[in-house]
Design an enzyme around this catalytic site. Structure first.
Site, short mmCIF file in Angstrom:
data_model
loop_
_atom_site.label_atom_id
_atom_site.label_comp_id
_atom_site.label_asym_id
_atom_site.label_seq_id
_atom_site.Cartn_x
_atom_site.Cartn_y
_atom_site.Cartn_z
N HIS A 22 0.84 -1.20 0.00
CA HIS A 22 0.00 0.00 0.00
C HIS A 22 0.88 1.25 0.00
O HIS A 22 1.78 1.38 0.80
CB HIS A 22 -0.91 0.00 1.24
CG HIS A 22 -1.75 1.21 1.37
ND1 HIS A 22 -1.94 1.84 2.57
CD2 HIS A 22 -2.45 1.91 0.45
CE1 HIS A 22 -2.73 2.88 2.38
NE2 HIS A 22 -3.04 2.95 1.11
N ASP A 69 -4.91 3.73 -4.73
CA ASP A 69 -5.00 4.19 -3.34
C ASP A 69 -6.18 5.15 -3.17
O ASP A 69 -6.27 6.16 -3.88
CB ASP A 69 -3.69 4.88 -2.95
CG ASP A 69 -3.50 5.02 -1.47
OD1 ASP A 69 -4.51 5.00 -0.73
OD2 ASP A 69 -2.35 5.16 -1.03
N TYR A 118 10.50 12.53 -13.68
CA TYR A 118 11.69 11.67 -13.72
C TYR A 118 12.17 11.36 -12.30
O TYR A 118 12.49 10.21 -11.97
CB TYR A 118 12.84 12.32 -14.49
CG TYR A 118 12.65 12.46 -15.98
CD1 TYR A 118 11.72 11.71 -16.67
CD2 TYR A 118 13.42 13.35 -16.70
CE1 TYR A 118 11.57 11.84 -18.04
CE2 TYR A 118 13.28 13.49 -18.08
CZ TYR A 118 12.35 12.73 -18.74
OH TYR A 118 12.19 12.86 -20.08
#
Length: 156
Positions: A22, A69, A118
């Site tokens: 999670h 989530d 990035y």
């Protein structure tokens, strides 16, 4: 072949998705993204591949088994177009439709600037490269939880 499992999900990708916990993040990137060098700094340390498919199709496969989530405001991120952060290219509109379909509700992407993307990707659990040839087919997803229903009361 396995029942009820998207055939695009190869053993390496399935292993990473299952091993994630999670709050861990994964990146799905296009063919132009520096996937190999970025993935070397990820938790898995290697680039995972879903070659021959575009980013929306890869997202459909991954989200068929990965819960997003629900404890955070922004579980889905997209790389912003350089100099045009509010522009949403076709690849991102198509990806948005896949996310919404998988979640059964609107889960809008939040933009993240290219170099910030990035940096975040280097901290991800894994990076999955696709065959997406359109630019800005790069996304971050945060893994959620699947809660088991309450166990039945004991008859003891």
């Amino acid at each position: 072949m396995l029942k009820n499992l998207d055939p695009l999900l190869n053993a390496d990708v399935l292993h990473a998705l299952r091993a994630m916990g999670h709050g861990d993040e994964l990146v799905i990137c296009d063919a132009n993204f520096p996937g190999d060098s970025v993935a070397r700094e990820s938790v898995t340390g290697k680039l995972l591949r879903l070659d021959g498919v575009d980013a929306p199709r890869a997202i459909r496969a991954v989200l068929s088994v990965l819960p997003l989530d629900t404890f955070v405001d922004d579980p889905a991120l997209r790389m912003e177009v350089v100099g045009e952060p509010d522009t949403i290219p076709a690849v991102q509109r198509e990806a948005q439709a896949e996310v919404n379909e998988a979640q059964g509700r609107e889960v809008p992407f939040v933009g993240i600037e290219r170099f910030a993307f990035y940096a975040r990707a280097k901290k991800a659990y894994c990076v999955i490269a696709t065959g997406e040839q359109r630019g800005y087919g790069c996304f971050v997803f945060k893994k959620g939880v699947l809660l088991a229903p309450d166990a039945p009361a004991s008859k003891g």
